[in-house]
Design a protein around this motif. Structure first.
Motif, PDB file in Angstrom:
ATOM      1  N   TRP A   1      42.232  31.794  41.295  1.00 37.68           N
ATOM      2  CA  TRP A   1      41.223  32.738  41.763  1.00 37.68           C
ATOM      3  C   TRP A   1      40.815  33.745  40.691  1.00 37.68           C
ATOM      4  O   TRP A   1      41.606  34.109  39.839  1.00 37.68           O
ATOM      5  N   VAL A   2      39.578  34.202  40.803  1.00 34.19           N
ATOM      6  CA  VAL A   2      39.089  35.327  40.020  1.00 34.19           C
ATOM      7  C   VAL A   2      38.751  36.413  41.036  1.00 34.19           C
ATOM      8  O   VAL A   2      37.813  36.258  41.827  1.00 34.19           O
TER       9      VAL A   2
ATOM     10  N   VAL B   1      42.188  37.870  36.999  1.00 35.72           N
ATOM     11  CA  VAL B   1      42.418  36.444  37.227  1.00 35.72           C
ATOM     12  C   VAL B   1      43.826  36.238  37.782  1.00 35.72           C
ATOM     13  O   VAL B   1      44.808  36.636  37.158  1.00 35.72           O
TER      14      VAL B   1
ATOM     15  N   PHE C   1      32.327  30.277  37.732  1.00 39.32           N
ATOM     16  CA  PHE C   1      33.477  30.325  38.634  1.00 39.32           C
ATOM     17  C   PHE C   1      33.005  30.506  40.082  1.00 39.32           C
ATOM     18  O   PHE C   1      33.571  29.932  41.007  1.00 39.32           O
TER      19      PHE C   1
ATOM     20  N   ALA D   1      37.327  42.609  37.105  1.00 37.58           N
ATOM     21  CA  ALA D   1      37.901  41.302  37.409  1.00 37.58           C
ATOM     22  C   ALA D   1      39.383  41.243  37.064  1.00 37.58           C
ATOM     23  O   ALA D   1      39.856  41.931  36.162  1.00 37.58           O
TER      24      ALA D   1
ATOM     25  N   VAL E   1      35.676  32.634  43.093  1.00 33.49           N
ATOM     26  CA  VAL E   1      35.552  34.079  42.944  1.00 33.49           C
ATOM     27  C   VAL E   1      35.763  34.716  44.315  1.00 33.49           C
ATOM     28  O   VAL E   1      35.125  34.337  45.297  1.00 33.49           O
TER      29      VAL E   1
ATOM     30  N   LEU F   1      30.825  35.164  35.010  1.00 29.81           N
ATOM     31  CA  LEU F   1      31.631  34.628  36.115  1.00 29.81           C
ATOM     32  C   LEU F   1      30.864  33.655  37.002  1.00 29.81           C
ATOM     33  O   LEU F   1      31.430  33.080  37.926  1.00 29.81           O
TER      34      LEU F   1
ATOM     35  N   GLU G   1      45.716  43.576  32.924  1.00 27.71           N
ATOM     36  CA  GLU G   1      44.854  42.395  32.859  1.00 27.71           C
ATOM     37  C   GLU G   1      43.543  42.589  33.609  1.00 27.71           C
ATOM     38  O   GLU G   1      42.702  41.703  33.623  1.00 27.71           O
ATOM     39  N   THR G   2      43.354  43.731  34.234  1.00 29.08           N
ATOM     40  CA  THR G   2      42.126  44.047  34.964  1.00 29.08           C
ATOM     41  C   THR G   2      41.122  44.637  33.987  1.00 29.08           C
ATOM     42  O   THR G   2      41.454  45.547  33.235  1.00 29.08           O
TER      43      THR G   2
ATOM     44  N   ALA H   1      45.105  32.889  38.860  1.00 27.86           N
ATOM     45  CA  ALA H   1      44.739  31.476  38.924  1.00 27.86           C
ATOM     46  C   ALA H   1      45.212  30.850  40.229  1.00 27.86           C
ATOM     47  O   ALA H   1      46.341  31.094  40.642  1.00 27.86           O
TER      48      ALA H   1
END
Length: 107
Positions: free
Chosen positions: A98-99, A94, A33, A92, A39, A30, A21-22, A96
């Protein structure tokens, strides 16, 4: 166990999921956010996946240690302006709400 991370009982499987997921993303994507204060920047010396993993495990002592060492924290407004002007790309992940980001490709 978190519903968002159903494999939380298998640390290696969760780390593999987080690694998948990175991804790189333009900082401009971003900025909204950052404006919301969600972030979090990890130093290039940290493994972004490991930081994400520790957040999913609610490992407050490790997160606080990184923060006190200056290895984890908010993106400064000056950095955000510079990154916008240079159309910077960051890595990035995520977690959640947070990012997590890093300026350079994670190890």
């Amino acid at each position: 166990m978190s519903e968002e991370f159903p494999d939380a009982q298998d640390p290696e499987m969760l780390r593999q999921k987080l690694a998948l997921e990175t991804a790189p993303i333009a900082w401009r994507e971003l900025e909204r956010f950052h404006a919301r204060g969600v972030v979090v920047q990890a130093a290039e010396t940290l493994d972004l996946v490991e930081v994400g993993y520790q957040l999913t495990q609610d490992n407050k002592s490790q997160v606080e240690q990184w923060m006190q060492a200056g290895e984890l924290g908010s993106v400064t407004d000056a950095d955000a302006r510079d990154w916008h002007a240079s159309n910077r790309e960051v890595w990035a992940l995520v977690i959640a709400p947070w990012v997590l980001i890093q300026k350079d490709k994670p190890a």
